[in-house]
Design a protein around this motif. Structure first.
Motif, PDB file in Angstrom:
ATOM      1  N   LYS A  14       0.819  -1.220   0.000  1.00  0.00           N
ATOM      2  CA  LYS A  14       0.000   0.000   0.000  1.00  0.00           C
ATOM      3  C   LYS A  14       0.856   1.275   0.000  1.00  0.00           C
ATOM      4  O   LYS A  14       1.668   1.513   0.882  1.00  0.00           O
ATOM      5  CB  LYS A  14      -1.000   0.056   1.171  1.00  0.00           C
ATOM      6  N   SER A  17      -1.721   6.779  -0.915  1.00  0.00           N
ATOM      7  CA  SER A  17      -3.099   6.957  -1.381  1.00  0.00           C
ATOM      8  C   SER A  17      -3.900   5.663  -1.247  1.00  0.00           C
ATOM      9  O   SER A  17      -5.101   5.693  -0.939  1.00  0.00           O
ATOM     10  CB  SER A  17      -3.144   7.501  -2.812  1.00  0.00           C
ATOM     11  N   GLU A  18      -3.277   4.537  -1.432  1.00  0.00           N
ATOM     12  CA  GLU A  18      -3.993   3.264  -1.228  1.00  0.00           C
ATOM     13  C   GLU A  18      -4.376   3.080   0.242  1.00  0.00           C
ATOM     14  O   GLU A  18      -5.462   2.585   0.562  1.00  0.00           O
ATOM     15  CB  GLU A  18      -3.121   2.083  -1.690  1.00  0.00           C
ATOM     16  N   VAL A  20      -4.936   5.477   2.418  1.00  0.00           N
ATOM     17  CA  VAL A  20      -6.020   6.416   2.734  1.00  0.00           C
ATOM     18  C   VAL A  20      -7.347   5.879   2.200  1.00  0.00           C
ATOM     19  O   VAL A  20      -8.375   5.911   2.885  1.00  0.00           O
ATOM     20  CB  VAL A  20      -5.714   7.817   2.156  1.00  0.00           C
ATOM     21  N   ARG A  21      -7.310   5.338   0.987  1.00  0.00           N
ATOM     22  CA  ARG A  21      -8.540   4.778   0.410  1.00  0.00           C
ATOM     23  C   ARG A  21      -9.076   3.623   1.267  1.00  0.00           C
ATOM     24  O   ARG A  21     -10.267   3.483   1.493  1.00  0.00           O
ATOM     25  CB  ARG A  21      -8.280   4.292  -1.023  1.00  0.00           C
ATOM     26  N   GLU A  24     -10.732   5.133   4.362  1.00  0.00           N
ATOM     27  CA  GLU A  24     -12.021   5.772   4.060  1.00  0.00           C
ATOM     28  C   GLU A  24     -13.147   4.730   3.986  1.00  0.00           C
ATOM     29  O   GLU A  24     -14.272   4.984   4.399  1.00  0.00           O
ATOM     30  CB  GLU A  24     -11.937   6.539   2.734  1.00  0.00           C
ATOM     31  N   ALA A  25     -12.802   3.571   3.477  1.00  0.00           N
ATOM     32  CA  ALA A  25     -13.813   2.507   3.401  1.00  0.00           C
ATOM     33  C   ALA A  25     -13.957   1.776   4.740  1.00  0.00           C
ATOM     34  O   ALA A  25     -15.053   1.380   5.136  1.00  0.00           O
ATOM     35  CB  ALA A  25     -13.419   1.509   2.308  1.00  0.00           C
ATOM     36  N   GLU A  53      -5.395  10.493   9.519  1.00  0.00           N
ATOM     37  CA  GLU A  53      -6.724   9.952   9.194  1.00  0.00           C
ATOM     38  C   GLU A  53      -7.378   9.283  10.407  1.00  0.00           C
ATOM     39  O   GLU A  53      -8.603   9.267  10.529  1.00  0.00           O
ATOM     40  CB  GLU A  53      -6.625   8.910   8.067  1.00  0.00           C
TER      41      GLU A  53
END
Ligand code: PGA
Length: 255
Positions: A14, A17-18, A20-21, A24-25, A53
């Protein structure tokens, strides 16, 4: 009462950005998981951003490794205080991949665990036998030696804060999970050794199982009396899959 601890070990996977994605999920899926502790261990490069985050969430941050020194001429290494600075609460030490691929010894792992506690971070100390050690009936010798060596710098009064991860090397990334019975047998042995080393604090120490944990097998593992959590590699990379592992009790109901 030991609070279950479910930790994701992303290993060398990861990008920022991976990561963080993923969060978020994942965070909305586990927002009501307040009876367990949830920990994510991204690679070093994603720690800072993940720390931001996770602020204010119920998910904690861990690193996958650390150096025992406070600062200085140690090219490529990361100190405990640097991990605290980006929001880590935990650090994994002594993972079998670090022992096997980077020659980490129990003595080095012990120093890391001691340095983490001194800096206000909590170690997740990994132990586990190789396949040939199990097949030649040396599992308990190996685990006993790794525990004694790796926990040598944990002061008795801090012991209850330390997490142990039992990860049979033959079960890591192979899809071959230890049966709940095999895992419990070793966890009970670890509990006994922790009692010998730390007295009553040994009962409060959490022992995670690791090695091909998935949504389909986590409930039965967690049902065992001395299994207090899971350290999850492959199945923690997908938010739905790791959320199901965090909600292990629901997996039991579904079966
Ligand atoms: P795995 O890895 O879940 O992919 O087997 C576990 C670990 O190495 O911590």
């Amino acid at each position: 009462m030991r609070t279950s601890i479910l930790a994701a070990n992303w290993k060398m996977q990861k990008t920022v950005s991976e990561a963080v994605r993923f969060l978020e999920a994942f965070l909305p899926l586990v927002a009501d998981a307040d009876a367990v502790e949830v920990v994510i261990a991204p690679p070093f490069t994603a720690l800072g951003r993940c720390g931001e985050e996770l602020e204010g969430s119920n998910v904690k941050l861990a690193s996958q490794n650390v150096n025992n020194e406070e600062k200085g001429a140690f090219t490529g290494e990361i100190a405990p205080a640097m991990l605290r600075d980006v929001g880590c609460s935990y650090a994994i030490v002594g993972h079998s991949e670090r022992r096997a691929l980077y020659g980490e010894t129990d003595a080095f792992i012990a120093k890391k665990a001691g340095a983490l506690l001194a800096a206000g971070l909590l170690p997740i100390v990994c132990v586990g036998e190789l396949l040939d050690e199990r097949e030649s009936n040396r599992t308990f010798d190996v685990i006993g030696r790794q525990l004694a060596g790796s926990l040598a710098e944990v002061p008795v009064e801090r012991a209850s804060e330390v997490v142990i991860a039992y990860e049979p090397v033959w079960a890591i990334g192979t899809g071959k999970t230890a049966t709940p019975e095999i895992a419990q047998e070793v966890h009970a042995f670890i509990r006994e050794k922790l009692g010998e080393a730390f007295g009553s604090a040994g009962k409060d120490m959490r022992i995670q199982y690791g090695g091909s944990v998935k949504p389909e097998n986590v409930y039965d593992l967690m049902a065992k009396p001395d299994i207090d959590g899971a350290l999850v590699g492959g199945a923690s990379l997908d938010p739905d899959s790791f959320a199901k592992i965090v909600q292990f009790e629901k997996q039991g109901v579904a079966q």
